[in-house]
Design a protein around this motif. Structure first.
Motif, mmCIF file in Angstrom:
data_model
loop_
_atom_site.group_PDB
_atom_site.id
_atom_site.type_symbol
_atom_site.label_atom_id
_atom_site.label_comp_id
_atom_site.label_asym_id
_atom_site.label_seq_id
_atom_site.Cartn_x
_atom_site.Cartn_y
_atom_site.Cartn_z
ATOM 1 N N VAL A 87 0.856 -1.182 0.000
ATOM 2 C CA VAL A 87 0.000 0.000 0.000
ATOM 3 C C VAL A 87 0.895 1.236 0.000
ATOM 4 O O VAL A 87 1.832 1.339 0.799
ATOM 5 C CB VAL A 87 -0.937 0.009 1.215
ATOM 6 C CG1 VAL A 87 -1.797 1.267 1.208
ATOM 7 C CG2 VAL A 87 -1.803 -1.248 1.233
ATOM 8 N N PHE A 88 0.600 2.155 -0.895
ATOM 9 C CA PHE A 88 1.434 3.353 -1.007
ATOM 10 C C PHE A 88 0.553 4.520 -1.446
ATOM 11 O O PHE A 88 -0.562 4.332 -1.951
ATOM 12 C CB PHE A 88 2.577 3.134 -2.007
ATOM 13 C CG PHE A 88 2.127 2.587 -3.329
ATOM 14 C CD1 PHE A 88 1.873 3.428 -4.397
ATOM 15 C CD2 PHE A 88 1.945 1.218 -3.504
ATOM 16 C CE1 PHE A 88 1.449 2.927 -5.620
ATOM 17 C CE2 PHE A 88 1.520 0.714 -4.723
ATOM 18 C CZ PHE A 88 1.270 1.557 -5.782
ATOM 19 N N GLU A 89 1.059 5.728 -1.227
ATOM 20 C CA GLU A 89 0.294 6.928 -1.560
ATOM 21 C C GLU A 89 0.666 7.496 -2.924
ATOM 22 O O GLU A 89 -0.193 8.018 -3.634
ATOM 23 C CB GLU A 89 0.506 8.002 -0.487
ATOM 24 C CG GLU A 89 -0.044 7.616 0.883
ATOM 25 C CD GLU A 89 0.137 8.720 1.893
ATOM 26 O OE1 GLU A 89 0.775 9.745 1.541
ATOM 27 O OE2 GLU A 89 -0.344 8.567 3.036
ATOM 28 N N VAL A 90 1.933 7.397 -3.295
ATOM 29 C CA VAL A 90 2.383 7.942 -4.576
ATOM 30 C C VAL A 90 3.034 6.813 -5.378
ATOM 31 O O VAL A 90 4.023 6.222 -4.906
ATOM 32 C CB VAL A 90 3.380 9.095 -4.382
ATOM 33 C CG1 VAL A 90 3.834 9.638 -5.740
ATOM 34 C CG2 VAL A 90 2.750 10.205 -3.548
ATOM 35 N N PRO A 91 2.502 6.490 -6.537
ATOM 36 C CA PRO A 91 3.118 5.420 -7.329
ATOM 37 C C PRO A 91 4.423 5.875 -7.960
ATOM 38 O O PRO A 91 4.653 7.060 -8.196
ATOM 39 C CB PRO A 91 2.064 5.126 -8.399
ATOM 40 C CG PRO A 91 1.290 6.388 -8.535
ATOM 41 C CD PRO A 91 1.291 7.029 -7.174
ATOM 42 N N ALA A 92 5.261 4.891 -8.234
ATOM 43 C CA ALA A 92 6.507 5.170 -8.952
ATOM 44 C C ALA A 92 6.227 5.192 -10.451
ATOM 45 O O ALA A 92 5.106 4.945 -10.896
ATOM 46 C CB ALA A 92 7.547 4.113 -8.602
ATOM 47 N N LYS A 93 7.260 5.490 -11.243
ATOM 48 C CA LYS A 93 7.122 5.558 -12.690
ATOM 49 C C LYS A 93 8.139 4.609 -13.351
ATOM 50 O O LYS A 93 9.265 4.443 -12.857
ATOM 51 C CB LYS A 93 7.382 6.990 -13.193
ATOM 52 C CG LYS A 93 6.373 8.027 -12.710
ATOM 53 C CD LYS A 93 5.058 7.880 -13.446
ATOM 54 C CE LYS A 93 4.092 8.995 -13.042
ATOM 55 N NZ LYS A 93 2.798 8.914 -13.767
ATOM 56 N N LYS A 94 7.709 4.031 -14.442
ATOM 57 C CA LYS A 94 8.631 3.227 -15.247
ATOM 58 C C LYS A 94 8.136 3.193 -16.692
ATOM 59 O O LYS A 94 6.949 3.413 -16.969
ATOM 60 C CB LYS A 94 8.765 1.815 -14.700
ATOM 61 C CG LYS A 94 7.637 0.872 -15.042
ATOM 62 C CD LYS A 94 7.983 -0.566 -14.662
ATOM 63 C CE LYS A 94 6.903 -1.528 -15.109
ATOM 64 N NZ LYS A 94 7.258 -2.934 -14.811
ATOM 65 N N GLU A 95 9.054 2.903 -17.613
ATOM 66 C CA GLU A 95 8.702 2.822 -19.026
ATOM 67 C C GLU A 95 8.026 1.474 -19.307
ATOM 68 O O GLU A 95 8.547 0.414 -18.961
ATOM 69 C CB GLU A 95 9.952 2.960 -19.898
ATOM 70 C CG GLU A 95 10.577 4.346 -19.867
ATOM 71 C CD GLU A 95 11.741 4.465 -20.826
ATOM 72 O OE1 GLU A 95 12.189 3.416 -21.340
ATOM 73 O OE2 GLU A 95 12.213 5.594 -21.074
ATOM 74 N N ALA A 96 6.863 1.557 -19.940
ATOM 75 C CA ALA A 96 6.119 0.334 -20.269
ATOM 76 C C ALA A 96 5.137 0.641 -21.394
ATOM 77 O O ALA A 96 4.681 1.781 -21.556
ATOM 78 C CB ALA A 96 5.382 -0.201 -19.040
ATOM 79 N N LEU A 97 4.841 -0.389 -22.165
ATOM 80 C CA LEU A 97 3.891 -0.251 -23.272
ATOM 81 C C LEU A 97 2.471 -0.209 -22.747
ATOM 82 O O LEU A 97 2.118 -0.925 -21.793
ATOM 83 C CB LEU A 97 4.042 -1.417 -24.251
ATOM 84 C CG LEU A 97 5.387 -1.553 -24.969
ATOM 85 C CD1 LEU A 97 5.420 -2.838 -25.781
ATOM 86 C CD2 LEU A 97 5.636 -0.354 -25.869
ATOM 87 N N THR A 98 1.656 0.597 -23.372
ATOM 88 C CA THR A 98 0.235 0.639 -23.020
ATOM 89 C C THR A 98 -0.511 -0.463 -23.758
ATOM 90 O O THR A 98 0.025 -1.117 -24.667
ATOM 91 C CB THR A 98 -0.364 2.002 -23.392
ATOM 92 O OG1 THR A 98 -0.297 2.176 -24.814
ATOM 93 C CG2 THR A 98 0.400 3.135 -22.710
ATOM 94 N N ALA A 99 -1.780 -0.666 -23.374
ATOM 95 C CA ALA A 99 -2.588 -1.693 -24.036
ATOM 96 C C ALA A 99 -2.801 -1.366 -25.511
ATOM 97 O O ALA A 99 -2.780 -2.257 -26.374
ATOM 98 C CB ALA A 99 -3.931 -1.831 -23.317
ATOM 99 N N ALA A 100 -2.992 -0.087 -25.826
ATOM 100 C CA ALA A 100 -3.184 0.310 -27.220
ATOM 101 C C ALA A 100 -1.923 0.059 -28.046
ATOM 102 O O ALA A 100 -1.985 -0.381 -29.202
ATOM 103 C CB ALA A 100 -3.579 1.779 -27.298
ATOM 104 N N GLN A 101 -0.756 0.328 -27.454
ATOM 105 C CA GLN A 101 0.497 0.069 -28.158
ATOM 106 C C GLN A 101 0.706 -1.424 -28.403
ATOM 107 O O GLN A 101 1.156 -1.829 -29.478
ATOM 108 C CB GLN A 101 1.663 0.646 -27.352
ATOM 109 C CG GLN A 101 1.753 2.157 -27.370
ATOM 110 C CD GLN A 101 2.879 2.674 -26.487
ATOM 111 O OE1 GLN A 101 3.133 2.150 -25.408
ATOM 112 N NE2 GLN A 101 3.550 3.717 -26.960
#
Length: 207
Positions: A87-101
């Motif tokens: 459980v966390f308040e602020v998510p981290a970021k990472k490079e990843a493909l979206t479902a549309a991509q």
């Protein structure tokens, strides 16, 4: 009562496959497109630039969910026999493909495979099936049919005999004249065809 009789048999698939396979093995080996297709699929995948997406700060999983009442995020990524559950308040970021991509990549990969696979000269089974379909459609078109009575249709289908159209005697197909009355087969067939044009069939039926 008259029936509609096919003069040719239903084409079987196996002879077409055997002929196509023999012709394929007799000529030069076809170019294998799979290595080129693999490289093209890799290029399609690498050409797409991933976006920065929210993830779990602990396991970097994208399977996270925002809980409105608590105002926090929870990670639903499976770990072992359970879930991460962080459980966390602020998510981290990472490079990843979206479902549309991902859908776009799959569509482009499929088009690349279709272009190479359908035009490959080594696909002898496809050519055999297409040739069989041409002959099967011609069989279904009823072009090679004739009108016979049920007795004549039975003799043609189940025996090696043919009837004399003058006296009805059944004799070998190799004979040119009826052994019973001596009438020529060609003359009898011509008279029968004239009578069929006058009367016409009363019922259509396949053998």
């Amino acid at each position: 009562m008259l029936v509609l009789q096919h003069t040719v048999r239903i084409p079987r698939v196996q002879p077409y496959l055997d002929k196509a396979k023999a012709e394929y093995e007799a000529r030069e080996p076809a170019h294998d497109y799979r290595a080129e297709l693999r490289e093209e699929c890799y290029a399609i995948r690498d050409a797409v630039v991933p976006e920065m997406r929210d993830c779990c700060p602990l396991c970097s999983s994208l399977s996270i969910q925002f809980r409105k009442k608590a105002g926090t995020w929870i990670c639903n990524s499976p770990v072992g026999r359970g879930y991460c559950g962080h459980v966390f308040e602020v998510p981290a970021k990472k490079e990843a493909l979206t479902a549309a991509q991902k859908r776009g990549i799959r569509a482009r990969k499929y088009m690349a495979w279709r272009e190479k696979a359908t035009n490959w000269d080594g696909d002898w089974k496809r050519g055999a099936i297409l040739a069989w379909l041409v002959d099967f459609r011609e069989y279904l078109s009823l072009k090679h049919t004739k009108t016979l009575c049920k007795r004549c249709a039975f003799l043609e289908d189940m025996t090696d005999l043919k009837p004399c159209l003058e006296c009805g005697f059944a004799f070998s197909r190799t004979e040119t004249a009826c052994p019973d009355c001596g009438r020529e087969v060609a003359e009898a067939q011509a008279d029968s065809a004239e009578g069929e044009r006058d009367d016409g069939p009363t019922q259509n039926d396949d053998d």
